[in-house]
Design a protein around this motif. Structure first.
Motif, mmCIF file in Angstrom:
data_model
loop_
_atom_site.group_PDB
_atom_site.id
_atom_site.type_symbol
_atom_site.label_atom_id
_atom_site.label_comp_id
_atom_site.label_asym_id
_atom_site.label_seq_id
_atom_site.Cartn_x
_atom_site.Cartn_y
_atom_site.Cartn_z
ATOM 1 N N PRO A 34 35.980 49.327 38.206
ATOM 2 C CA PRO A 34 35.646 47.942 38.542
ATOM 3 C C PRO A 34 34.133 47.724 38.547
ATOM 4 O O PRO A 34 33.362 48.586 38.974
ATOM 5 N N GLY A 35 33.743 46.581 38.022
ATOM 6 C CA GLY A 35 32.336 46.231 38.005
ATOM 7 C C GLY A 35 31.585 46.687 36.770
ATOM 8 O O GLY A 35 30.461 46.261 36.531
ATOM 9 N N TYR A 36 32.193 47.574 35.990
ATOM 10 C CA TYR A 36 31.540 48.044 34.772
ATOM 11 C C TYR A 36 31.921 47.087 33.650
ATOM 12 O O TYR A 36 33.072 46.647 33.578
#
Length: 146
Positions: free
Chosen positions: A49-51
């Motif tokens: 998540p977040g990448y």
């Protein structure tokens, strides 16, 4: 190459070395970023998540990787398996990286599958698959309950 200071990427040296080894004879360049076409497309199919899921351009890849050493420092890479199509335009690299998460101090061991398209001796497309649980373990995410 227009990437400013290669020392910014020292935490990724084992990754850079194993990729160059896997692509030997198919691409030109002395450093990882030299191997990438100016307009390379990199997709992170299985990630964390977040990448970002997609990055386009050599400079954008460098900008993404520049802060890697703030989170992880790699100490080695191994288990390389190289699978090439007959004309050499698609290469699948399987490999492992090892290191340590900076903040938690926990070991980091992950396995990757990278599907790489080569044209005119440069990487034009890269699809990456990794084990996100290995990242979570190293970073201590989610936080251990108190």
């Amino acid at each position: 190459m227009s990437i400013d200071d290669l020392e910014d990427f020292a935490a990724l040296d084992p990754f850079f070395r194993i990729v160059r080894e896997g692509l030997a004879g198919l691409v030109d360049g002395d450093h990882f970023f030299d191997l990438l076409a100016e307009d390379v497309v990199v997709e992170y199919v299985v990630s964390v998540p977040g990448y970002p899921r997609r990055v386009q351009g050599r400079r954008a890849v460098a900008d993404l990787y520049r802060g890697y050493g703030d989170a992880m420092v790699l100490t080695g890479a191994d288990e390389l398996a190289v699978h090439r199509d007959p004309d050499g335009s698609v290469v699948v690299l399987e490999y492992a990286v090892h290191g340590r998460a900076v903040r938690s101090g926990r070991p980091y061991d992950n396995h990757f599958v990278s599907v790489i398209t080569v044209k005119d001796r440069q990487v034009t497309h890269w699809r990456d698959y990794l084990d996100p649980v290995a990242v979570f373990r190293a970073l201590g995410w989610p936080a251990d309950p108190c």
